[in-house]
Design a protein around this motif. Structure first.
Motif, mmCIF file in Angstrom:
data_model
loop_
_atom_site.group_PDB
_atom_site.id
_atom_site.type_symbol
_atom_site.label_atom_id
_atom_site.label_comp_id
_atom_site.label_asym_id
_atom_site.label_seq_id
_atom_site.Cartn_x
_atom_site.Cartn_y
_atom_site.Cartn_z
ATOM 1 N N THR A 119 -36.014 9.436 -0.669
ATOM 2 C CA THR A 119 -34.718 9.868 0.236
ATOM 3 C C THR A 119 -33.533 9.213 -0.467
ATOM 4 O O THR A 119 -32.310 9.698 -0.612
ATOM 5 C CB THR A 119 -35.026 9.393 1.520
ATOM 6 N N ALA A 120 -33.698 7.844 -0.955
ATOM 7 C CA ALA A 120 -32.462 7.090 -1.367
ATOM 8 C C ALA A 120 -31.873 7.937 -2.725
ATOM 9 O O ALA A 120 -30.958 7.964 -3.059
ATOM 10 C CB ALA A 120 -32.814 5.792 -1.797
ATOM 11 N N ILE A 121 -33.115 8.389 -3.581
ATOM 12 C CA ILE A 121 -32.833 8.905 -4.842
ATOM 13 C C ILE A 121 -32.277 10.324 -4.507
ATOM 14 O O ILE A 121 -31.103 10.576 -5.226
ATOM 15 C CB ILE A 121 -33.904 9.199 -5.585
ATOM 16 N N ALA A 122 -32.540 11.049 -3.411
ATOM 17 C CA ALA A 122 -32.030 12.182 -3.329
ATOM 18 C C ALA A 122 -30.512 12.239 -2.862
ATOM 19 O O ALA A 122 -29.603 12.912 -2.987
ATOM 20 C CB ALA A 122 -32.932 13.171 -2.045
ATOM 21 N N LEU A 123 -30.151 11.298 -1.949
ATOM 22 C CA LEU A 123 -29.005 11.045 -1.387
ATOM 23 C C LEU A 123 -27.976 10.735 -2.535
ATOM 24 O O LEU A 123 -26.846 10.951 -2.898
ATOM 25 C CB LEU A 123 -28.939 9.733 -0.583
ATOM 26 N N ALA A 124 -28.594 9.621 -3.355
ATOM 27 C CA ALA A 124 -27.666 9.254 -4.737
ATOM 28 C C ALA A 124 -27.340 10.603 -5.481
ATOM 29 O O ALA A 124 -26.305 10.775 -6.041
ATOM 30 C CB ALA A 124 -28.261 8.039 -5.599
ATOM 31 N N GLN A 125 -28.416 11.410 -5.769
ATOM 32 C CA GLN A 125 -28.212 12.944 -6.615
ATOM 33 C C GLN A 125 -27.125 13.564 -5.765
ATOM 34 O O GLN A 125 -26.096 13.977 -6.591
ATOM 35 C CB GLN A 125 -29.513 13.385 -6.708
ATOM 36 N N MET A 126 -27.181 13.473 -4.558
ATOM 37 C CA MET A 126 -26.388 14.368 -3.748
ATOM 38 C C MET A 126 -24.768 13.916 -4.061
ATOM 39 O O MET A 126 -23.803 14.687 -4.007
ATOM 40 C CB MET A 126 -26.591 14.304 -2.248
ATOM 41 N N VAL A 127 -24.751 12.546 -3.876
ATOM 42 C CA VAL A 127 -23.464 12.117 -4.051
ATOM 43 C C VAL A 127 -22.893 12.225 -5.416
ATOM 44 O O VAL A 127 -21.736 12.693 -5.543
ATOM 45 C CB VAL A 127 -23.479 10.517 -3.441
ATOM 46 N N VAL A 128 -23.728 12.067 -6.474
ATOM 47 C CA VAL A 128 -23.052 12.474 -7.735
ATOM 48 C C VAL A 128 -22.726 13.683 -8.017
ATOM 49 O O VAL A 128 -21.729 13.806 -8.759
ATOM 50 C CB VAL A 128 -24.209 11.819 -8.814
ATOM 51 N N ARG A 129 -23.522 14.580 -7.687
ATOM 52 C CA ARG A 129 -23.302 15.820 -7.662
ATOM 53 C C ARG A 129 -22.169 16.669 -7.001
ATOM 54 O O ARG A 129 -21.029 17.261 -7.422
ATOM 55 C CB ARG A 129 -24.322 16.897 -7.185
ATOM 56 N N SER A 130 -21.807 15.989 -5.881
ATOM 57 C CA SER A 130 -20.510 16.083 -5.146
ATOM 58 C C SER A 130 -19.411 15.213 -5.271
ATOM 59 O O SER A 130 -18.527 15.271 -4.338
ATOM 60 C CB SER A 130 -20.932 16.093 -3.619
ATOM 61 N N LEU A 131 -19.557 14.383 -6.285
ATOM 62 C CA LEU A 131 -18.751 13.431 -6.545
ATOM 63 C C LEU A 131 -17.105 13.967 -6.596
ATOM 64 O O LEU A 131 -15.900 13.756 -6.087
ATOM 65 C CB LEU A 131 -18.795 12.492 -7.691
ATOM 66 N N SER A 132 -16.974 15.073 -7.413
ATOM 67 C CA SER A 132 -15.715 15.839 -7.543
ATOM 68 C C SER A 132 -15.103 16.201 -6.291
ATOM 69 O O SER A 132 -13.838 16.070 -5.969
ATOM 70 C CB SER A 132 -15.740 16.766 -8.593
ATOM 71 N N VAL A 133 -15.902 16.717 -5.416
ATOM 72 C CA VAL A 133 -15.476 17.260 -4.096
ATOM 73 C C VAL A 133 -15.039 15.967 -3.160
ATOM 74 O O VAL A 133 -14.104 15.929 -2.386
ATOM 75 C CB VAL A 133 -16.649 18.008 -3.105
ATOM 76 N N ILE A 134 -15.661 14.940 -3.250
ATOM 77 C CA ILE A 134 -15.338 13.535 -2.507
ATOM 78 C C ILE A 134 -14.177 13.028 -3.148
ATOM 79 O O ILE A 134 -13.187 12.706 -2.294
ATOM 80 C CB ILE A 134 -16.523 12.441 -2.570
ATOM 81 N N VAL A 135 -13.744 13.100 -4.322
ATOM 82 C CA VAL A 135 -12.595 12.683 -4.834
ATOM 83 C C VAL A 135 -11.547 13.531 -4.363
ATOM 84 O O VAL A 135 -10.312 12.817 -4.167
ATOM 85 C CB VAL A 135 -12.651 12.567 -6.426
ATOM 86 N N LEU A 136 -11.688 14.819 -4.531
ATOM 87 C CA LEU A 136 -10.687 15.657 -3.824
ATOM 88 C C LEU A 136 -10.399 15.418 -2.478
ATOM 89 O O LEU A 136 -9.011 15.409 -2.292
ATOM 90 C CB LEU A 136 -11.079 17.024 -4.323
ATOM 91 N N VAL A 137 -11.251 15.286 -1.653
ATOM 92 C CA VAL A 137 -10.994 15.013 -0.235
ATOM 93 C C VAL A 137 -10.203 13.809 -0.323
ATOM 94 O O VAL A 137 -9.342 13.466 0.671
ATOM 95 C CB VAL A 137 -12.171 15.051 0.487
ATOM 96 N N VAL A 138 -10.693 12.645 -0.878
ATOM 97 C CA VAL A 138 -9.925 11.347 -0.583
ATOM 98 C C VAL A 138 -8.697 11.400 -1.350
ATOM 99 O O VAL A 138 -7.678 10.801 -0.447
ATOM 100 C CB VAL A 138 -10.956 10.280 -1.644
ATOM 101 N N VAL A 139 -8.309 12.075 -2.347
ATOM 102 C CA VAL A 139 -6.945 12.429 -2.805
ATOM 103 C C VAL A 139 -6.088 13.122 -1.861
ATOM 104 O O VAL A 139 -4.946 12.773 -1.542
ATOM 105 C CB VAL A 139 -7.018 12.943 -4.168
ATOM 106 N N ALA A 140 -6.745 14.119 -1.260
ATOM 107 C CA ALA A 140 -5.947 14.723 -0.164
ATOM 108 C C ALA A 140 -5.546 14.065 0.925
ATOM 109 O O ALA A 140 -4.572 13.960 1.558
ATOM 110 C CB ALA A 140 -6.901 16.272 0.371
#
Length: 361
Positions: free
Chosen positions: A40-61
């Motif tokens: 579960t931890a590995i899957a969550l880490a992969q999800m965060v890495v794959r969606s990092l660009s979206v997370i950065v976009l939301v944080v910048v907005a």
């Protein structure tokens, strides 16, 4: 005899079964639960890495929305409704993007067109050069160059043009998405704050509200101050380049204003770019640009920046440099921009919560 014979059987039935540990306490279940936790931890880490660009976009907005909120509230204090104030501020942001595009794109496209038009003349001059003609007669250079251009360089340029077009489209899509998210966060900022405060216990809600308002005010002041410093840098650069007669002074000034937003190295990057363009025009102009930027950066670092930022972020210079370095290492330019107000927020939380508890202990 029959009763005595049956008594041992009765005793056998009455014996309790041997103890068997529950499955939840056994080693198999422990290993299974541990393995599922790791997966579960590995899957969550992969999800965060794959969606990092979206997370950065939301944080910048969100960061930009918090930074523009003081301007919205200033217009509200003048009697405008919040929707009207948001519309005016958002229209100003759109106008800034359009002006930047109009100032930068035409010079670049003009120079590219001029270069493409001058290519046949360059080829003619090279073909008429005596040394090149002798080398072509000895080694057949021109046919080999023509074969290379038609077989390898042409397809490579075509694929490069397609890739550049895709990059431009992706940049336009990202910019539009950022503006939409920023508009949404700016319109629902009070609602988001009220919802997050409901997650805090009632006994600590008022104090948390005060701290959060101070943090948001600091972030807003930092964004507004940083933009103001960049505008000052861009205006002074435009005036200097116009006086010196440098081509495309407005575009270069906008580049300086944009790079000046980057902490630590942004002003240097803009100065190097503009000085390089000045050197291409003439040596005296390039030297004058270098002297101007050296003097201006001293004025900005010791006069303009402290006066503009003294009421926004309360962070020591050493912490500012360290925060910008860590933010840049983690998230690049975006991380460097966000790191300083984040460091200010952490310092405020430590000063208001941690230090008083340590003093009581």
């Amino acid at each position: 005899m029959s009763a005595e014979a049956e008594s041992p059987a009765v005793e056998d039935v009455a014996k309790p079964p041997p103890y068997v540990p529950p499955l939840s306490r056994g080693p198999f279940m422990f290993g299974l639960v541990g393995g599922l936790g790791v997966l579960t931890a590995i899957a969550l880490a992969q999800m965060v890495v794959r969606s990092l660009s979206v997370i950065v976009l939301v944080v910048v907005a969100m960061f930009l929305a918090v930074g523009l909120n003081p301007a919205v509230e200033a217009l509200q204090r003048r009697g405008l409704a919040r929707r009207g104030a948001i519309s005016i501020v958002f229209a100003g942001v759109i106008v800034a993007f359009v002006l930047f595009g109009l100032a930068v794109v035409p010079p670049v496209s003009k120079q590219l067109t001029e270069f493409i038009a001058a290519v046949p003349g360059y080829v003619t001059e090279l073909s008429n050069h005596p040394t090149l003609r002798q080398l072509d007669a000895d080694y057949q250079i021109l046919p080999k160059v023509a074969t290379f251009v038609t077989s390898q360089l042409g397809p490579s340029l075509a694929s490069g043009v397609v890739g550049a077009g895709l990059v431009v489209l992706d940049g336009v899509f990202t910019t539009v998405t950022l503006l939409v998210l920023m508009l949404y966060f700016l319109g629902s900022l009070h609602t988001i704050k009220a919802y997050l405060l409901k997650l805090v216990p009632v006994s600590r809600r008022e104090r948390t509200r005060e701290i959060s308002e101070q943090i948001l005010d600091g972030i807003g002041g930092y964004v507004a101050g940083n933009v103001l410093i960049s505008v000052i840098a861009g205006v002074l650069t435009w005036i200097f380049l116009s006086v010196m007669g440098v081509k495309y002074a407005l575009a270069l000034a906008l580049v300086v204003a944009l790079t000046d937003l980057i902490p630590l190295v942004g002003a240097t990057i803009g100065a190097v770019l503009v000085t390089g363009v000045g050197l291409l025009q003439s040596l005296p102009v390039g030297l004058a640009c270098a002297v101007f930027f050296v003097v201006y950066q001293q004025v900005e670092n010791y006069l303009i920046y402290p006066r503009v930022m003294k009421r926004s972020v309360d962070v020591t210079p050493a912490v500012t440099v360290i925060a910008a370095l860590f933010g840049g290492a983690l998230l690049g330019i975006v991380g460097a921009l966000v790191a300083i107000p984040v460091a200010a927020a952490i310092a405020l939380i430590i000063r208001e919560f941690v230090l008083p508890r340590q003093a009581q202990a």
